[in-house]
Design a protein around this motif. Sequence first.
Motif, PDB file in Angstrom:
ATOM      1  N   SER A   2      -7.583 -25.711  16.667  1.00 32.02           N
ATOM      2  CA  SER A   2      -6.419 -24.838  16.593  1.00 32.02           C
ATOM      3  C   SER A   2      -5.468 -25.353  15.525  1.00 32.02           C
ATOM      4  CB  SER A   2      -5.716 -24.813  17.954  1.00 32.02           C
ATOM      5  OG  SER A   2      -4.563 -24.028  17.898  1.00 32.02           O
ATOM      6  N   PHE A   3      -5.101 -24.495  14.565  1.00 32.54           N
ATOM      7  CA  PHE A   3      -4.200 -24.889  13.497  1.00 32.54           C
ATOM      8  C   PHE A   3      -2.771 -24.544  13.892  1.00 32.54           C
ATOM      9  CE2 PHE A   3      -8.295 -24.158  11.423  1.00 32.54           C
ATOM     10  CZ  PHE A   3      -8.435 -25.348  10.725  1.00 32.54           C
ATOM     11  N   LYS A   4      -1.866 -25.497  13.706  1.00 30.26           N
ATOM     12  CA  LYS A   4      -0.489 -25.315  14.150  1.00 30.26           C
ATOM     13  C   LYS A   4       0.506 -25.417  13.000  1.00 30.26           C
ATOM     14  CE  LYS A   4      -1.198 -27.440  18.729  1.00 30.26           C
ATOM     15  NZ  LYS A   4      -0.710 -28.507  19.641  1.00 30.26           N
ATOM     16  N   CYS A   5       1.480 -24.508  13.021  1.00 38.10           N
ATOM     17  CA  CYS A   5       2.646 -24.613  12.144  1.00 38.10           C
ATOM     18  C   CYS A   5       3.861 -24.815  13.038  1.00 38.10           C
ATOM     19  CB  CYS A   5       2.841 -23.337  11.326  1.00 38.10           C
ATOM     20  SG  CYS A   5       1.667 -23.112   9.992  1.00 38.10           S
ATOM     21  N   GLY A   6       4.695 -25.783  12.725  1.00 36.82           N
ATOM     22  CA  GLY A   6       5.908 -26.012  13.498  1.00 36.82           C
ATOM     23  C   GLY A   6       7.112 -25.442  12.772  1.00 36.82           C
ATOM     24  N   ILE A   7       7.961 -24.676  13.477  1.00 35.65           N
ATOM     25  CA  ILE A   7       9.188 -24.144  12.885  1.00 35.65           C
ATOM     26  C   ILE A   7      10.320 -25.131  13.164  1.00 35.65           C
ATOM     27  CG2 ILE A   7      10.880 -22.272  12.908  1.00 35.65           C
ATOM     28  CD1 ILE A   7       8.799 -20.339  13.614  1.00 35.65           C
ATOM     29  N   VAL A   8      10.966 -25.613  12.094  1.00 37.20           N
ATOM     30  CA  VAL A   8      12.073 -26.551  12.247  1.00 37.20           C
ATOM     31  C   VAL A   8      13.313 -26.010  11.550  1.00 37.20           C
ATOM     32  CG1 VAL A   8      10.454 -28.497  12.301  1.00 37.20           C
ATOM     33  CG2 VAL A   8      11.568 -27.879  10.150  1.00 37.20           C
ATOM     34  N   GLY A   9      14.453 -26.608  11.844  1.00 35.30           N
ATOM     35  CA  GLY A   9      15.702 -26.215  11.203  1.00 35.30           C
ATOM     36  C   GLY A   9      16.876 -26.815  11.941  1.00 35.30           C
ATOM     37  N   PRO A  11      20.525 -26.649  13.940  1.00 37.82           N
ATOM     38  CA  PRO A  11      21.026 -25.670  14.916  1.00 37.82           C
ATOM     39  C   PRO A  11      21.751 -24.521  14.209  1.00 37.82           C
ATOM     40  CG  PRO A  11      21.543 -27.912  15.611  1.00 37.82           C
ATOM     41  CD  PRO A  11      21.025 -28.012  14.212  1.00 37.82           C
ATOM     42  N   ASN A  12      21.679 -23.334  14.778  1.00 35.02           N
ATOM     43  CA  ASN A  12      22.387 -22.141  14.291  1.00 35.02           C
ATOM     44  C   ASN A  12      21.974 -21.678  12.895  1.00 35.02           C
ATOM     45  OD1 ASN A  12      23.767 -22.122  16.680  1.00 35.02           O
ATOM     46  ND2 ASN A  12      25.672 -22.937  15.839  1.00 35.02           N
ATOM     47  N   VAL A  13      20.715 -21.915  12.519  1.00 33.54           N
ATOM     48  CA  VAL A  13      20.222 -21.391  11.238  1.00 33.54           C
ATOM     49  C   VAL A  13      19.404 -20.122  11.450  1.00 33.54           C
ATOM     50  CG1 VAL A  13      20.198 -23.669  10.155  1.00 33.54           C
ATOM     51  CG2 VAL A  13      18.106 -22.804  11.253  1.00 33.54           C
ATOM     52  N   GLY A  14      19.152 -19.764  12.728  1.00 35.47           N
ATOM     53  CA  GLY A  14      18.368 -18.568  13.035  1.00 35.47           C
ATOM     54  C   GLY A  14      16.933 -18.851  13.383  1.00 35.47           C
ATOM     55  N   LYS A  15      16.589 -20.127  13.561  1.00 35.11           N
ATOM     56  CA  LYS A  15      15.204 -20.508  13.846  1.00 35.11           C
ATOM     57  C   LYS A  15      14.687 -19.877  15.141  1.00 35.11           C
ATOM     58  CE  LYS A  15      14.684 -24.621  15.363  1.00 35.11           C
ATOM     59  NZ  LYS A  15      14.266 -24.289  16.760  1.00 35.11           N
ATOM     60  N   SER A  16      15.457 -20.013  16.203  1.00 33.35           N
ATOM     61  CA  SER A  16      15.008 -19.484  17.495  1.00 33.35           C
ATOM     62  C   SER A  16      14.998 -17.960  17.506  1.00 33.35           C
ATOM     63  CB  SER A  16      15.897 -20.016  18.624  1.00 33.35           C
ATOM     64  OG  SER A  16      15.703 -21.407  18.776  1.00 33.35           O
ATOM     65  N   THR A  17      15.938 -17.345  16.775  1.00 34.90           N
ATOM     66  CA  THR A  17      15.948 -15.879  16.668  1.00 34.90           C
ATOM     67  C   THR A  17      14.649 -15.400  16.032  1.00 34.90           C
ATOM     68  OG1 THR A  17      18.354 -15.778  16.465  1.00 34.90           O
ATOM     69  CG2 THR A  17      17.114 -13.888  15.643  1.00 34.90           C
ATOM     70  N   THR A  36       1.070 -16.120  24.577  1.00 34.16           N
ATOM     71  CA  THR A  36       1.994 -17.220  24.848  1.00 34.16           C
ATOM     72  C   THR A  36       1.245 -18.345  25.553  1.00 34.16           C
ATOM     73  OG1 THR A  36       3.847 -15.715  25.052  1.00 34.16           O
ATOM     74  CG2 THR A  36       4.110 -17.890  26.020  1.00 34.16           C
ATOM     75  N   ILE A  37       1.371 -19.543  25.021  1.00 40.34           N
ATOM     76  CA  ILE A  37       0.727 -20.699  25.641  1.00 40.34           C
ATOM     77  C   ILE A  37       1.718 -21.375  26.582  1.00 40.34           C
ATOM     78  CG2 ILE A  37      -0.359 -22.934  25.206  1.00 40.34           C
ATOM     79  CD1 ILE A  37      -1.234 -21.862  22.521  1.00 40.34           C
ATOM     80  N   ASP A  38       2.926 -21.621  26.104  1.00 43.91           N
ATOM     81  CA  ASP A  38       4.020 -22.088  26.937  1.00 43.91           C
ATOM     82  C   ASP A  38       5.299 -21.587  26.279  1.00 43.91           C
ATOM     83  OD1 ASP A  38       4.899 -24.005  24.980  1.00 43.91           O
ATOM     84  OD2 ASP A  38       3.345 -25.374  25.669  1.00 43.91           O
ATOM     85  N   PRO A  39       6.487 -21.852  26.856  1.00 43.98           N
ATOM     86  CA  PRO A  39       7.715 -21.224  26.357  1.00 43.98           C
ATOM     87  C   PRO A  39       8.015 -21.410  24.873  1.00 43.98           C
ATOM     88  CG  PRO A  39       8.115 -22.198  28.493  1.00 43.98           C
ATOM     89  CD  PRO A  39       6.727 -22.611  28.089  1.00 43.98           C
ATOM     90  N   VAL A  71       4.683 -23.266  16.675  1.00 45.84           N
ATOM     91  CA  VAL A  71       5.398 -24.093  17.641  1.00 45.84           C
ATOM     92  C   VAL A  71       6.880 -24.102  17.283  1.00 45.84           C
ATOM     93  CG1 VAL A  71       5.562 -26.389  18.684  1.00 45.84           C
ATOM     94  CG2 VAL A  71       3.354 -25.562  17.846  1.00 45.84           C
ATOM     95  N   ASP A  72       7.731 -23.715  18.236  1.00 48.13           N
ATOM     96  CA  ASP A  72       9.180 -23.727  18.032  1.00 48.13           C
ATOM     97  C   ASP A  72       9.704 -25.110  18.403  1.00 48.13           C
ATOM     98  OD1 ASP A  72      11.799 -22.999  17.618  1.00 48.13           O
ATOM     99  OD2 ASP A  72      12.035 -22.043  19.562  1.00 48.13           O
TER     100      ASP A  72
END
Length: 365
Positions: A2-9, A11-17, A36-39, A71-72
């Motif tokens: 499984s290939f994974k990309c992680g989203i980083v940033g 706080p308050n840059v819009g990453k979670s949005t 969805t694998i987990d939250p 991955v968030d």
Amino acid sequence: MSFKCGIVGLPNVGKSTIFNALTRGQALAANYPFATIDPNVGIVAVPDKRLGTLTEIVAAKKVVPTTVEIVDIAGIVKGASQGEGLGNQFLSHIAEVDAIIEVVRCFESKDIIHVSGTVDPLRDMEVIQTELILRDMDALAKYKTRFEKGAKAGDKKAQQTLALISRYEIAFNEGKPARSCEVSADEKLLLKEIQLITDKPILYAANVAEEELGKPDSAHVAAVRKRALAENAAVIVISGKVEEDISRLEEGEREEFLKAMNMTESGLDQLAREGHKLLNLISFFTVGETENRAWDVERGATGPKAAGKIHSDFEKGYIRAEVVSFDDFVKYRGEQGAREVGRFRLEGKEYIVQDGDIMHFRFSV
């Protein structure tokens, strides 16, 4: 695999949005677009128009695109390498991904306060890079002690490892990431155990205001592009707010919305596809009445490696692959047409898979 990309940033840059829009939006599409694998982990479909073209030629009961795992990762703050915020917890999550997607805030807003008080993409990029470098420096320092005694005793592998560590240390002290160093594949194996975070490929996602989409780059976006160019990294421009709106629409409504916004595809489609590229992946296809499917394989992989993506028995018992290029498959309207004009090939174990190959594997177990 499984290939994974992680989203980083920060706080308050819009990453979670963006991540939340991605999970909701992809869940609306048919077939195998999202799970969805987990939250904080999702599997997203990689848009590929070729799959639709193949299905026009060979109708199948099921159409399955290739996917990338996203991955968030918790927001990074200054001092994270010393334990600020979630500290080592987020660093361990980044170490587990294959590539990094960094969301950079390029929008102004009185309602969303920036963690540093003002919007400055270059400063934000520097904060994150510094924290990741500090983590790598700490990991190297701890690893280094394991080889110092052996190097003094004349152990060649220990000496090679220390020499490589020294090269990375020089880069880190200059504020440069590990990926800026020219290192051979054999040398990388010497430090594989510590998984240098700054050696991972990176994609910058410039998060802009809705009204800025489709317009010339703002000063903020231009700054991100300039820095990315210097790092030989890619950039996409995306609006978290727009992606959030798109994610709430049904499939037909999404197409109309994109047209109204003068967009040919969503930013999240760009993100999934560019994430796929970032991992140095190409796609081959299997075609049939039961299923038309795209498969991931690393660029430069051989026929047996590609076969192993379908099932380990295919790789172990690989005999040969029947191969037609995508262009020939389309031009001659399928496998039979390609056979008739001599564009159907049999390839052995040394064959290097090409992006877009339509393949059928022969194997024996």
